[in-house]
Design an enzyme around this catalytic site. Structure first.
Site, short mmCIF file in Angstrom:
data_model
loop_
_atom_site.label_atom_id
_atom_site.label_comp_id
_atom_site.label_asym_id
_atom_site.label_seq_id
_atom_site.Cartn_x
_atom_site.Cartn_y
_atom_site.Cartn_z
CB CYS A 73 12.21 -44.44 0.31
SG CYS A 73 12.37 -45.47 -1.16
CB CYS A 186 17.16 -41.77 -5.48
SG CYS A 186 17.80 -43.17 -4.52
N1 DGL Z 1 16.59 -44.37 -1.30
C1 DGL Z 1 15.68 -45.00 -2.24
C2 DGL Z 1 15.01 -43.91 -3.03
O1 DGL Z 1 14.99 -42.80 -2.57
C3 DGL Z 1 16.40 -46.06 -3.00
C4 DGL Z 1 15.49 -46.98 -3.73
C5 DGL Z 1 16.11 -48.30 -4.08
O2 DGL Z 1 16.33 -49.10 -3.18
O3 DGL Z 1 16.33 -48.54 -5.28
O4 DGL Z 1 14.49 -44.10 -4.10
#
Ligand code: DGL
Length: 271
Positions: A73, A186
């Protein structure tokens, strides 16, 4: 040799971009995946809330006897990695450094664009890592707050007018600025790869933070003698904090692997 599982977590579907690569490059490893689907998106939240959520996510994962944790994440990696590493007595790796190293290896004009959640862009973590690795690099970061909710709602298909419109608006300033490399900071964004690549055109190389961290994890496990024997077939378990069906549907499609009836719901408030 170590057959204990690797813990992987994200806020929802995004971390599967790491899982997909891990299944390919480390097929012998067991994976425990957690997606915090009850609280996604994280991207607009404060540092304190993010740290609180990330600690709970990690505490849940550590109810298993893990050998390493991959924070798949961007938002948690950019805001909480240091604290989580300091608090845990096992290797914990994030997505920022591996993505930055890859971006610097591929850029020719040394103009690197970066798109991520608001919290990640505000943290300045990608810029800091890029400049530490190459003080002469130019970096432009841009937040894309609508991407995660759209991905979680399945709006990932080329031709979908909503996601295409939003993506064009977000990418325009970066393309005008002239980056030849774009970090998808992200881990949800590689699910939009076809759309993003179509808008950017062939002159821009996309770097997936979700994928690069998987390669980093493989290097780390090898260096620390933590790899599982190659003659075994690894398993994957999936946990979510809200109803499992939608996650199973999207994850099955994305992983090209049937995980229907395999994801289990847990109560993250207990951790
Ligand atoms: N996959 C998460 C990231 O890499 C998403 C974050 C979110 O839930 O906004 O930032």
């Amino acid at each position: 040799m170590d057959t204990r599982p690797i813990g992987v977590f994200d806020t929802g579907l995004g971390g599967l971009t790491a899982v997909r690569v891990l299944r390919r490059i480390l097929p012998e490893e067991d994976l425990i995946y957690f997606g915090d689907t009850a609280r996604v998106p994280y991207g607009g939240r404060s540092r304190e809330t993010l740290l609180k959520y990330a600690r709970q996510d990690l505490r849940f994962l550590r109810s298993f006897d893990l050998k390493a944790v991959l924070i798949a994440c961007g938002t948690v990696s950019t805001t909480s990695l240091d604290v989580l590493q300091a608090e845990n007595d096992l290797p914990v790796i994030g997505v920022v450094e591996p993505a930055c190293r890859r971006a610097l290896a591929v850029t020719k004009n040394r103009r690197v664009g970066m798109i991520a959640t608001l919290a990640s862009v505000r943290s300045g973590a990608y810029e800091a890592a890029l400049r530490r690795l190459d003080p002469g690099v130019e970096v432009l970061g841009h937040p894309c707050p609508l991407f995660v909710p759209l991905v979680e709602n399945g709006r990932v298909h080329p031709g979908d007018v909503v996601i295409e419109t939003v993506a064009r608006e977000y990418l325009e300033p970066l393309l005008e600025w002239g980056c030849d490399t774009l970090i998808l900071g992200c881990t949800h964004y590689p699910l939009l790869e076809e759309i993003l690549a179509g808008i950017c055109g062939p002159g821009v190389t996309l770097v997936s933070a979700g994928e690069e961290c998987a390669f980093e994890l493989k290097r780390l496990l090898s260096a620390q003698g933590l790899r599982a024997p190659e003659d075994r077939r690894g398993t994957a378990e999936f946990y979510v904090s809200d109803q499992a069906e939608d996650f199973e549907e999207a994850a099955s499609l994305f992983l090209a692997e049937d995980i229907h009836h395999m994801a289990r719901r847990i109560d993250i408030d207990q951790y």
